[in-house]
Design an enzyme around this catalytic site. Sequence first.
Site, PDB file in Angstrom:
ATOM      1  N   ASP A  25      27.650  42.444  88.776  1.00  7.73           N
ATOM      2  CA  ASP A  25      27.598  43.829  87.756  1.00  7.73           C
ATOM      3  C   ASP A  25      28.671  45.177  87.699  1.00  7.73           C
ATOM      4  OD1 ASP A  25      25.818  43.664  86.323  1.00  7.73           O
ATOM      5  OD2 ASP A  25      23.800  44.563  87.605  1.00  7.73           O
TER       6      ASP A  25
ATOM      7  N   GLN B  91      18.376  43.779  88.337  1.00  7.89           N
ATOM      8  CA  GLN B  91      18.470  44.670  87.113  1.00  7.89           C
ATOM      9  C   GLN B  91      17.968  45.713  87.312  1.00  7.89           C
ATOM     10  OE1 GLN B  91      19.034  42.687  84.836  1.00  7.89           O
ATOM     11  NE2 GLN B  91      17.932  44.412  83.144  1.00  7.89           N
TER      12      GLN B  91
ATOM     13  N   LYS C  73      19.180  35.559  81.616  1.00  2.06           N
ATOM     14  CA  LYS C  73      20.132  35.989  83.210  1.00  2.06           C
ATOM     15  C   LYS C  73      20.018  34.342  83.597  1.00  2.06           C
ATOM     16  CE  LYS C  73      21.352  40.665  83.032  1.00  2.06           C
ATOM     17  NZ  LYS C  73      20.948  42.101  83.933  1.00  2.06           N
TER      18      LYS C  73
HETATM   19  N1  GUN Z   1      20.574  46.915  82.365  1.00  2.00           N
HETATM   20  C1  GUN Z   1      20.810  47.408  81.479  1.00  2.00           C
HETATM   21  N2  GUN Z   1      21.877  46.288  81.740  1.00  2.00           N
HETATM   22  C2  GUN Z   1      22.327  45.967  82.624  1.00  2.00           C
HETATM   23  C3  GUN Z   1      22.900  45.714  83.536  1.00  2.00           C
HETATM   24  O1  GUN Z   1      23.955  44.945  82.404  1.00  2.00           O
HETATM   25  N3  GUN Z   1      22.717  44.690  84.936  1.00  2.00           N
HETATM   26  C4  GUN Z   1      21.579  45.822  85.346  1.00  2.00           C
HETATM   27  N4  GUN Z   1      21.597  45.346  86.290  1.00  2.00           N
HETATM   28  N5  GUN Z   1      20.665  46.067  84.568  1.00  2.00           N
HETATM   29  C5  GUN Z   1      20.786  46.686  83.428  1.00  2.00           C
END
Ligand code: GUN
Length: 288
Positions: free
Chosen positions: A121, A98, A54
């Site tokens: 998100d 996350q 990311k």
């Molecule tokens: N963990 C797995 N997928 C995601 C996501 O799309 N966003 C976040 N913040 N954590 C995750």
Amino acid sequence: MIAARIDGKEFAARVREEVAQGVKDLQASHGVTPGLAVVSVGEDPASQVYVRNKLKYTKACGMNSFHRALDADTSRRSLLLLIESLNKDPAVHGILVQLPLPAHLDSRDVIQTIDCSKDVDGFHTSNVGDLWTSGKPFIPCTPLGCLMLLKSVEPNITGKNAVVIGRSNIVGRPMAALLLNESATVTIAHSNTKDLPAICRQADILVAAVGRPQMIKADWIKPGAIILDVGINRIETPDGRGRLVGDVDFEDVSTVAGAITPVPGGPGPMTIACLLANTLEAAKRAVS
Ligand code: GUN
């Protein structure tokens, strides 16, 4: 029938190029560079890989990225104070915490602390509510990527039977809302669903997000159906190196389906591309 392969890797590269151009345009018009803050707590190995990617792609498309890596035993109070400071920081347009978080932290409580205008998100209840009431939410990145891939092979979703397997807040539920907003007839299936193969056989569009390697076989599939495989599962191989597979048995299902996403190279790369698109959108909203 041999299904068309829906190339998420190529599609994601195009989305990232568009975002990079959007970043340049915003810099030229308003002197603003979008910024994404990624908060990670602890050292879950899979999460570390996702976070690294990311941050890498955020920088690659010209945005600022800020990584706040906290220890696994970080208190709720410290985490919420950090989020509150990011909420106030004008250089930060998007905030991502996350998931999963360590067991002593309640992810719902943490997400609710994020300013919903920076919730790239789309997990804050304000954005979830907007998604289900046809407002203007930030849409969770994995379902948004799936919808874009789906529309690339089938622009008209109206009236189609869509089956979503999985009811998580991250994928299953928002995916169902998106398909409903496109006027599909939506079924959400889950671990307690009876006769799942029979339900899947009704699907013109099947989204699999269960986390069970290669569970979905050809005899579950309506001929010509479009298959979006969100699963990312590591299985053992004789050489000991392991291999990533989806929730769908790709080779088997390809003999029946009309179009299918591979794993890797399906919805996975689209998730990060959509995160970048949401961050650009957050920055644009901040200056408008
Ligand atoms: N963990 C797995 N997928 C995601 C996501 O799309 N966003 C976040 N913040 N954590 C995750």
